[in-house]
Design a protein around this motif. Structure first.
Motif, PDB file in Angstrom:
ATOM      1  N   LEU A 137       0.832  -1.206   0.000  1.00  0.00           N
ATOM      2  CA  LEU A 137       0.000   0.000   0.000  1.00  0.00           C
ATOM      3  C   LEU A 137       0.863   1.252   0.000  1.00  0.00           C
ATOM      4  N   GLU A 138       1.933   1.224   0.782  1.00  0.00           N
ATOM      5  CA  GLU A 138       2.821   2.380   0.866  1.00  0.00           C
ATOM      6  C   GLU A 138       3.429   2.697  -0.495  1.00  0.00           C
ATOM      7  N   ILE A 139       3.896   1.664  -1.195  1.00  0.00           N
ATOM      8  CA  ILE A 139       4.472   1.860  -2.533  1.00  0.00           C
ATOM      9  C   ILE A 139       3.427   2.428  -3.481  1.00  0.00           C
ATOM     10  N   MET A 140       2.236   1.837  -3.447  1.00  0.00           N
ATOM     11  CA  MET A 140       1.178   2.237  -4.376  1.00  0.00           C
ATOM     12  C   MET A 140       0.699   3.666  -4.113  1.00  0.00           C
ATOM     13  N   ILE A 141       0.447   3.986  -2.851  1.00  0.00           N
ATOM     14  CA  ILE A 141      -0.059   5.315  -2.497  1.00  0.00           C
ATOM     15  C   ILE A 141       0.951   6.390  -2.861  1.00  0.00           C
ATOM     16  N   ASN A 142       2.222   6.162  -2.518  1.00  0.00           N
ATOM     17  CA  ASN A 142       3.256   7.142  -2.851  1.00  0.00           C
ATOM     18  C   ASN A 142       3.392   7.325  -4.359  1.00  0.00           C
ATOM     19  N   HIS A 143       3.224   6.239  -5.101  1.00  0.00           N
ATOM     20  CA  HIS A 143       3.276   6.339  -6.564  1.00  0.00           C
ATOM     21  C   HIS A 143       2.149   7.226  -7.082  1.00  0.00           C
TER      22      HIS A 143
END
Length: 252
Positions: free
Chosen positions: A32-38
């Motif tokens: 989720l962290e990777i996706m949200i930051n992207h």
């Protein structure tokens, strides 16, 4: 760029389920962290002005003597064209420098703007909703029932992309009693949205909104225990990298 590469590898499993991805071992929090930051970085980049493109002078090497033109006249004409081109080049350089300055100024302004938390929140909420939809699916309700004069339902998620991260939470729906039976019979027509809370790097589901007959109603979690996820939300500074003028190609 790094986030995009990570996202690409992460999403390979959408179509290549037989391939073992190194990101399968990541926790849902890390994914989720990777996706949200992207998604946050992507939304900011969409506000960037177009990258300046430097114009090119016309190619004078194709200029040939005219029919019956004296050599002296041809040389004189060619020299005049070259002088005119020099002036054109100066104008192109000046225009391009202004476009570069505008681009960098706009990018720096956006960077300062989104360093403030209150300005980042709209992008954050949008990115959270997109990411949750990818991993958990589309929120919906089922098992609607009445108890003690109140309407309850089970919030769950319809898987879309095959990640199979399910959500199931009991809801108390704040809706007029006179339409309880009507809503129970037509629960499949309800449009469901989940509101999130993000404070002190902790993400949790806050509340649910349900749309029925063009009216939004509130849904509250029966269990007040929050399914909190710790996230390190930050903007990828690489997107604000200054343009390298030498690498910008001119228009053909």
């Amino acid at each position: 760029m790094i986030l995009k590469k990570l996202l690409f590898i992460l999403l390979l499993q959408l179509n290549l389920f037989a391939v073992i991805s190194p990101y399968d071992s990541l926790s849902i929090e890390e994914k989720l962290e990777i996706m949200i930051n992207h998604f946050i970085s992507e939304q900011i980049q969409q506000q960037f002005p177009a990258v300046p493109v430097k114009e090119k002078l016309a190619d004078d090497s194709i200029i040939k003597p005219l029919d019956y033109e004296l050599y002296y006249n041809y040389i004189h004409r060619f020299k005049n064209i070259k002088q005119a081109r020099q002036k054109e080049q100066e104008e192109i350089d000046e225009k391009f420098a202004g476009e570069i300055a505008y681009y960098k100024g706009r990018v720096n302004t956006l960077k300062k703007h989104y360093q403030k938390k209150e300005n980042l929140l709209p992008l954050l909420h949008s990115s959270i909703n997109k990411s949750y939809k990818i991993f958990y699916g589309q929120p919906a309700v089922k098992n609607l029932r009445t108890s003690d004069g109140k309407l309850f339902a089970l919030l769950y998620s319809k898987d879309i992309y095959g990640f199979n991260y399910n959500i199931e939470k009991e809801l108390l729906i704040n809706i007029p009693k006179e339409i309880y039976n009507e809503v129970i019979d037509n629960y499949r027509t309800l449009k469901v949205k989940v509101a999130f809370s993000y404070e002190n790097n902790i993400l949790s589901m806050k509340q649910v909104k349900l749309l029925y007959n063009d009216i939004w109603y509130d849904g509250f979690f029966v269990d007040n225990k929050k399914d909190a996820i710790k996230l390190d939300i930050k903007i990828n500074d690489d997107i604000f990298s200054q343009l390298n003028i030498d690498n910008i190609k001119g228009k053909k």
